[in-house]
Design an enzyme around this catalytic site. Structure first.
Site, PDB file in Angstrom:
ATOM      1  N   ASP A 210      49.480  10.006   0.247  1.00 40.93           N
ATOM      2  CA  ASP A 210      50.021  10.611  -0.973  1.00 40.93           C
ATOM      3  C   ASP A 210      49.604   9.882  -2.247  1.00 40.93           C
ATOM      4  O   ASP A 210      49.724  10.424  -3.336  1.00 40.93           O
ATOM      5  CB  ASP A 210      51.563  10.645  -0.893  1.00 40.93           C
ATOM      6  CG  ASP A 210      52.172   9.271  -0.623  1.00 40.93           C
ATOM      7  OD1 ASP A 210      51.410   8.296  -0.496  1.00 40.93           O
ATOM      8  OD2 ASP A 210      53.406   9.167  -0.525  1.00 40.93           O
ATOM      9  N   HIS A 211      49.105   8.663  -2.120  1.00 39.72           N
ATOM     10  CA  HIS A 211      48.771   7.880  -3.318  1.00 39.72           C
ATOM     11  C   HIS A 211      47.320   8.079  -3.751  1.00 39.72           C
ATOM     12  O   HIS A 211      47.044   8.481  -4.873  1.00 39.72           O
ATOM     13  CB  HIS A 211      49.002   6.388  -3.062  1.00 39.72           C
ATOM     14  CG  HIS A 211      50.431   5.953  -3.173  1.00 39.72           C
ATOM     15  ND1 HIS A 211      51.417   6.398  -2.346  1.00 39.72           N
ATOM     16  CD2 HIS A 211      51.035   5.087  -4.030  1.00 39.72           C
ATOM     17  CE1 HIS A 211      52.574   5.834  -2.682  1.00 39.72           C
ATOM     18  NE2 HIS A 211      52.366   5.040  -3.709  1.00 39.72           N
TER      19      HIS A 211
ATOM     20  N   ARG B 275      53.374  -3.859  -2.946  1.00 34.61           N
ATOM     21  CA  ARG B 275      51.981  -4.093  -2.550  1.00 34.61           C
ATOM     22  C   ARG B 275      51.727  -5.560  -2.191  1.00 34.61           C
ATOM     23  O   ARG B 275      51.880  -6.451  -3.011  1.00 34.61           O
ATOM     24  CB  ARG B 275      51.018  -3.606  -3.648  1.00 34.61           C
ATOM     25  CG  ARG B 275      51.168  -4.285  -4.977  1.00 34.61           C
ATOM     26  CD  ARG B 275      50.329  -3.597  -6.058  1.00 34.61           C
ATOM     27  NE  ARG B 275      50.958  -2.341  -6.447  1.00 34.61           N
ATOM     28  CZ  ARG B 275      50.934  -1.814  -7.670  1.00 34.61           C
ATOM     29  NH1 ARG B 275      50.270  -2.422  -8.635  1.00 34.61           N
ATOM     30  NH2 ARG B 275      51.540  -0.681  -7.943  1.00 34.61           N
TER      31      ARG B 275
ATOM     32  N   ARG C 182      58.925   4.165 -13.117  1.00 28.47           N
ATOM     33  CA  ARG C 182      58.384   2.926 -13.708  1.00 28.47           C
ATOM     34  C   ARG C 182      57.599   3.249 -14.961  1.00 28.47           C
ATOM     35  O   ARG C 182      56.808   4.189 -14.964  1.00 28.47           O
ATOM     36  CB  ARG C 182      57.453   2.216 -12.712  1.00 28.47           C
ATOM     37  CG  ARG C 182      58.218   1.648 -11.562  1.00 28.47           C
ATOM     38  CD  ARG C 182      57.397   0.735 -10.679  1.00 28.47           C
ATOM     39  NE  ARG C 182      58.323   0.143  -9.735  1.00 28.47           N
ATOM     40  CZ  ARG C 182      58.090  -0.006  -8.432  1.00 28.47           C
ATOM     41  NH1 ARG C 182      56.927   0.343  -7.925  1.00 28.47           N
ATOM     42  NH2 ARG C 182      59.003  -0.538  -7.660  1.00 28.47           N
TER      43      ARG C 182
ATOM     44  N   ASP D  71      56.438   0.556   0.872  1.00 27.56           N
ATOM     45  CA  ASP D  71      56.523   1.094  -0.474  1.00 27.56           C
ATOM     46  C   ASP D  71      57.900   0.765  -1.020  1.00 27.56           C
ATOM     47  O   ASP D  71      58.909   0.940  -0.324  1.00 27.56           O
ATOM     48  CB  ASP D  71      56.309   2.610  -0.484  1.00 27.56           C
ATOM     49  CG  ASP D  71      56.085   3.096  -1.900  1.00 27.56           C
ATOM     50  OD1 ASP D  71      54.913   3.250  -2.298  1.00 27.56           O
ATOM     51  OD2 ASP D  71      57.081   3.279  -2.629  1.00 27.56           O
TER      52      ASP D  71
ATOM     53  N   SER E 145      56.433  -3.064  -7.331  1.00 26.61           N
ATOM     54  CA  SER E 145      55.923  -2.494  -6.081  1.00 26.61           C
ATOM     55  C   SER E 145      55.949  -3.486  -4.924  1.00 26.61           C
ATOM     56  O   SER E 145      56.100  -4.690  -5.102  1.00 26.61           O
ATOM     57  CB  SER E 145      54.508  -1.978  -6.312  1.00 26.61           C
ATOM     58  OG  SER E 145      53.574  -2.702  -5.563  1.00 26.61           O
TER      59      SER E 145
HETATM   60  C1  MIC Z   1      54.329   1.986  -6.887  1.00 23.35           C
HETATM   61  O1  MIC Z   1      55.119   2.858  -7.217  1.00 23.35           O
HETATM   62  O2  MIC Z   1      54.076   0.986  -7.584  1.00 23.35           O
HETATM   63  C2  MIC Z   1      53.627   2.119  -5.550  1.00 23.35           C
HETATM   64  C3  MIC Z   1      52.210   2.420  -5.834  1.00 23.35           C
HETATM   65  O3  MIC Z   1      54.177   3.189  -4.842  1.00 23.35           O
HETATM   66  C4  MIC Z   1      53.814   0.807  -4.794  1.00 23.35           C
HETATM   67  C5  MIC Z   1      53.014   0.675  -3.579  1.00 23.35           C
HETATM   68  C6  MIC Z   1      51.574   0.347  -3.831  1.00 23.35           C
HETATM   69  O4  MIC Z   1      51.252  -0.435  -4.721  1.00 23.35           O
HETATM   70  O5  MIC Z   1      50.744   0.862  -3.082  1.00 23.35           O
HETATM   71  C7  MIC Z   1      55.270   0.504  -4.434  1.00 23.35           C
HETATM   72  O6  MIC Z   1      56.154   0.950  -5.120  1.00 23.35           O
HETATM   73  O7  MIC Z   1      55.515  -0.256  -3.495  1.00 23.35           O
HETATM   74 FE1  SF4 Z   2      54.313   7.288  -5.528  1.00 20.65          FE
HETATM   75 FE2  SF4 Z   2      55.273   4.843  -6.065  1.00 20.65          FE
HETATM   76 FE3  SF4 Z   2      55.203   6.754  -7.939  1.00 20.65          FE
HETATM   77 FE4  SF4 Z   2      56.888   6.984  -5.962  1.00 20.65          FE
HETATM   78  S1  SF4 Z   2      56.879   5.382  -7.499  1.00 20.65           S
HETATM   79  S2  SF4 Z   2      55.589   8.603  -6.774  1.00 20.65           S
HETATM   80  S3  SF4 Z   2      55.729   6.132  -4.269  1.00 20.65           S
HETATM   81  S4  SF4 Z   2      53.442   5.791  -6.945  1.00 20.65           S
END
Ligand code: MIC
Ligand code: SF4
Length: 644
Positions: A65-66, A538, A380, A120, A536
Site C-alpha cells: 500500500d505504500h 521504520r 502526520r 507500521d 514511524s
Molecule cells: C508512516 O506513516 O510514516 C509510515 C510510512 O507508514 C511508517 C512506516 C514506514 O516508514 O514505512 C510508519 O508509520 O511506521
Molecule cells: Fe500509510 Fe503511514 Fe500514511 Fe497511514 S500514516 S496512510 S500507514 S503512510
C-alpha cells in the site's frame, strides 16, 4: 483484588515471559501480524535470514500500500519479492489496490481481544475494534511471525472518559486532536490510552479507529476501545459476527492518569504546521487561502468518511485555487462508493481520485506547490514529509477538508448549514479476491522467492566493544522524527531494501553533510533532544545509521519504537541524567564512553566523557536482561543466532 483495564486483560491472556508489572519488560504472544511493503521487504528479508520455514501466528498478512507509485522497476520487484515470500511462508498477500493495511485489516481481519503487531506505527488502528494492536520494527515482526514473543515495557494506562455526543460537523478526528492538544506528541510515551464512558457508544468502529490510529502521534504504546454492541454490529456488517467478543474494563480497574472529554463541547479543529499537537480550532486559524486538500490515509478513509465528503461535494465545484485529491481507504470502500453513485459526485465536483493506498501521506505523489497550504485528513504533518519542504500541512477532519475544498479557504464546516447524516451500512461489500492465500505446506517447498536486483544485503551489528570513542557527529533538537532520520517520499522509498543507497539521504534535512561526515569518520555518536525518533516504525532509521557507523545515541528521551529499533540494531541508546548536559556538548566534540561493555553487563554507572571540553556527564540506561544481551551481542539477529 483490583480490577483490570482492557489492555491489562489482553496482556494477561497473552503474557509468556515476565509479569504484568508496570515499567518492567514482558513478552507477549502475538496472534496476528501485518506488514506493509515499505517496511515489509526488510522484514521478510530478516525472516528469511532467520531460517524459519512457515509463520507460526494465527494470521499474518502482507499488505502492499505504500510504494505503489512505480517510477522504476524497484517497487514492482519488491512487491514480487513480498508476494513470493508470503506464498512460501504462509502469509496472506493483500495486493496493491486492495487498500491501506490498517483500513483493510480493521474491515477484514481485526478481532477483539487478540494481539496484533505490525511493521507500521499506525497498527494501533486495530484498537478501534478492541485489539491490543502495536506498531513495531520489522525485525520484531519477523520474530513474531516465527513464533517468538514480542517484548514491551508494561505501560501505564491513561483513562480517557468520553461524555456526551459530538455536535453536527464535529468528527472523531477532532476528538484525537483534542487529546493531542492536551497530552502533546510525547505525552503518551510509555502509556496505553483506554477510552471509556457514555460517549463511546456514540462512536462507530471506524470513528474509534480514527482515534486509536492517531494515538501513535501521542507516542503511546497503543490505544484501545471497549468491544461492545457497536463492535458486534460492525463485525456483522463485515460478515464476521462470529469474531465478536465483549470486552470492557472492570469497574474497579485502576488507571495512572485520567482525562475527561465532553464530546458535545468540541469544535472543528486542525493541527497546524509542523507537528500533530499544534492544535487550534478552525475558527482561531481563520479563513486562510488553501492550495490543496487531500482526503484519505489510514486515519480517515472509511466508508462513512468518504460518504460525508461525497455529500458535501455533491452538486458543488472544487474552488479554482484548490487541488483536491481523494484516496478511499480500501477496495471495499471504493467499490461501495462506485456502486452507490457517491464516487460520481466526487468526480463531478472535480476531485482527483487516487488509488486506495497511502499516496500523498507518505509523499508518494501530490506534493503541494511551493509554500503551499495543504489541508489533509492524515495523521502526520512533519516538515518536508509531503515532499515540499516549505509547504504548510494542516491535519483536519474530512468535514473541514471537503468544506474548504469548495470554498477555497480554511472553512469551519458549521457554516455550511445542515450536516449530512450518513448511516453505517448494514452490510459492507465483501470481496476478498485481492487477498491471495499462501501455498499449502506441501506446495510451499516448490515456491521460489524472487529477489530483484535492488535488494542489497542489510547491515548487521557487531558485538559491543570495550569502549566507544567517537565524535558527536550530529547534534539535533527535540522531537526529531524518523522522517528526519530516514526520509521517505517517492524518490527515496523505492530503496528501502538498499541500505547503502538510502544512507546518502540520512538526516539530510538536519545536516546535509551527515552521511559524508560519517563515511569520513567511519563512526559517530548522535546527540539528541527529547522524544528522539518519534513517528514511524521504520527500522531503516536505525539500520542506516548502523551502516554509517553510529555506535550510540545519547538523547534527553526516546520514542518507544525507535528506541527498540536501535537496540535491535545494536546501537546503544542512553539518556542524560542531567538534561542540561545536552547544552554542554557541541557537534564535533570528541567523546568517549569507557568500559561500556563491562558496565552494561554489570549494571554499573556510565559516563560520557567530553574529551574536547574535558568534562564528564553521567548517563542513564535501563536495559532488561534480554536487552542487555542483545546490546552485548550487537543486535537482535546476533542475539537470536547466539541463542540458537
Ligand atoms: C508512516 O506513516 O510514516 C509510515 C510510512 O507508514 C511508517 C512506516 C514506514 O516508514 O514505512 C510508519 O508509520 O511506521
Ligand atoms: Fe500509510 Fe503511514 Fe500514511 Fe497511514 S500514516 S496512510 S500507514 S503512510
Amino acid at each position: 483484588m483490583m480490577g483490570y483495564t482492557i489492555s491489562e486483560k489482553i496482556i494477561k491472556n497473552h503474557i509468556v515471559d515476565g509479569e504484568l508489572v508496570k515499567g518492567t519488560e514482558a513478552g507477549i504472544r502475538i496472534d496476528q501480524t501485518l506488514t506493509q511493503d515499505a517496511t515489509g521487504t526488510m522484514a521478510y528479508l530478516e525472516f528469511e535470514a532467520m531460517g524459519v520455514k512457515r509463520v507460526k501466528t494465527e494470521l499474518s498478512v502482507a499488505y502492499v500500500d505504500h510504494n505503489t507509485l512505480q517510477t522504476g522497476f524497484e517497487n514492482a520487484d519488491d512487491h514480487r519479492f513480498i508476494q513470493s515470500c508470503a506464498k512460501k511462508r504462509g502469509v496472506r498477500y493483500s495486493r496493491p489496490g486492495n487498500g491501506i493495511c490498517h483500513q483493510v485489516h480493521l474491515e477484514r481481519f481485526g478481532i477483539p481481544g487478540k494481539t496484533l503487531i505490525g511493521s507500521d506505527s499506525h497498527t494501533p488502528t486495530g484498537g478501534g475494534i478492541g485489539m491490543l494492536a502495536i506498531g513495531a520494527g520489522g525485525l520484531d515482526v519477523a520474530v513474531a511471525m516465527g513464533g517468538g514473543a514480542y517484548y514491551i515495557t508494561i505501560p501505564k494506562t491513561v483513562k480517557v472518559e468520553l461524555k456526551g455526543k459530538l455536535s453536527p460537523w464535529v468528527a472523531a478526528k477532532d476528538v484525537i486532536l483534542e487529546v493531542l492538544r492536551i497530552m502533546s506528541v510525547k505525552g503518551g510515551v510509555g502509556k496505553i490510552i483506554e477510552y471509556c464512558g457514555e460517549g463511546v457508544k456514540t462512536l462507530t468502529v471506524p470513528e474509534r479507529a480514527t482515534i486509536t490510529n492517531m494515538g501513535a502521534e501521542l507516542g503511546a504504546t497503543t490505544s484501545v476501545f471497549p468491544s461492545d454492541e457497536i463492535t458486534r454490529e460492525f463485525l456483522k456488517a463485515q460478515g464476521r459476527e462470529e469474531d465478536y467478543v465483549e470486552l470492557s474494563a472492570d469497574e474497579d480497574a485502576v488507571y495512572d492518569e485520567e482525562i475527561v472529554i465532553d464530546l458535545s463541547s468540541l469544535k472543528p479543529m486542525a493541527a497546524c504546521p509542523h507537528m500533530p499537537d499544534r492544535v487550534k480550532t478552525v475558527e482561531e486559524i481563520g479563513e486562510i487561502t488553501v492550495d490543496q486538500v487531500c482526503i484519505g490515509s489510514c486515519t480517515n478513509s472509511s466508508y462513512v468518511d468518504m460518504m460525508k465528503v461525497a455529500a458535501i461535494l455533491k452538486g458543488k465545484k472544487v474552488a479554482p485555487n484548490v487541488s483536491l485529491a481523494i484516496a478511499p481507504g480500501s477496495m471495499q470502500v471504493l467499490h461501495m462508493l462506485a456502486t452507490n453513485g457517491a464516487l460520481a459526485d466526487m468526480i463531478a465536483a472535480g476531485a482527483r481520485i487516487l488509488e486506495s493506498a497511502c499516496g500523498p501521506c507518505i509523499g508518494m505523489g501530490q506534493s503541494p506547490n511551493s509554500k503551499g497550504v495543504s489541508l489533509r485528513t492524515f495523521n502526520r504533518n512533519f516538515e518536508g514529509r509531503s515532499g515540499t519542504a516549505d509547504a504548510g500541512i494542516y491535519l483536519v477532519s474530512p468535514e473541514v477538508a471537503a468544506a474548504s475544498a469548495i470554498t477555497g479557504v480554511f472553512t469551519d464546516p458549521r457554516k455550511l448549514g445542515e450536516a449530512p447524516v450518513i448511516e453505517m451500512p448494514e452490510k459492507f461489500d465483501i470481496n476478498d479476491s485481492m487477498v491471495l492465500l499462501p501455498a499449502s505446506e506441501e506446495e510451499a517447498d516448490a515456491v521460489e522467492v524472487k529477489y530483484g536486483p535492488n535488494i542489497k544485503p542489510f547491515p548487521v551489528g557487531e558485538a559491543l566493544g570495550k569502549k566507544i570513542e567517537a565524535k558527536a557527529i550530529l547534534k539535533v533538537g527535540d522531537n526529531i522524527t524518523t522522517d528526519h532520520i530516514m526520509p521517505a517520499g517517492a524518490k527515496i522509498l523505492p530503496y528501502r531494501s538498499n541500505i547503502p543507497f538510502l544512507s546518502n539521504f540520512c538526516f539530510r534535512q538536519c545536516d546535509e553533510n551527515f552521511a559524508e561526515n560519517c563515511k569520513k569518520e567511519g563512526k559517530g555518536i548522535i546527540i539528541g533532544g527529547a522524544n528522539y525518533g518519534q513517528g514511524s516504525s521504520r527500522e531503516h532509521a536505525a539500520l542506516v545509521p548502523l551502516y554509517l557507523g553510529i555506535k550510540s545515541v545519547v538523547a534527553k528521551s526516546f520514542a518507544r519504537i525507535h528506541q527498540a529499533n536501535l537496540i535491535n540494531a545494536g546501537i546503544v541508546p542512553f539518556t542524560f541524567v542531567n538534561a542540561d548536559d545536552y547544552d554542554r556538548i557541541d557537534q564535533g566534540d570528541e567523546l568517549a564512553i569507557e568500559n561500556i561493555k563491562d558496565s552494561i553487563k554489570n549494571k554499573l554507572d556510565i559516563t560520557l566523557k567530553n574529551i574536547t571540553k574535558n568534562e564528564s556527564y553521567p548517563l542513564a540506561y535501563e536495559f532488561s536482561e534480554r536487552q542487555t544481551d542483545m546490546i552485548l551481542a550487537g543486535g537482535l539477529l546476533n542475539y537470536t543466532r547466539d541463542k540458537v
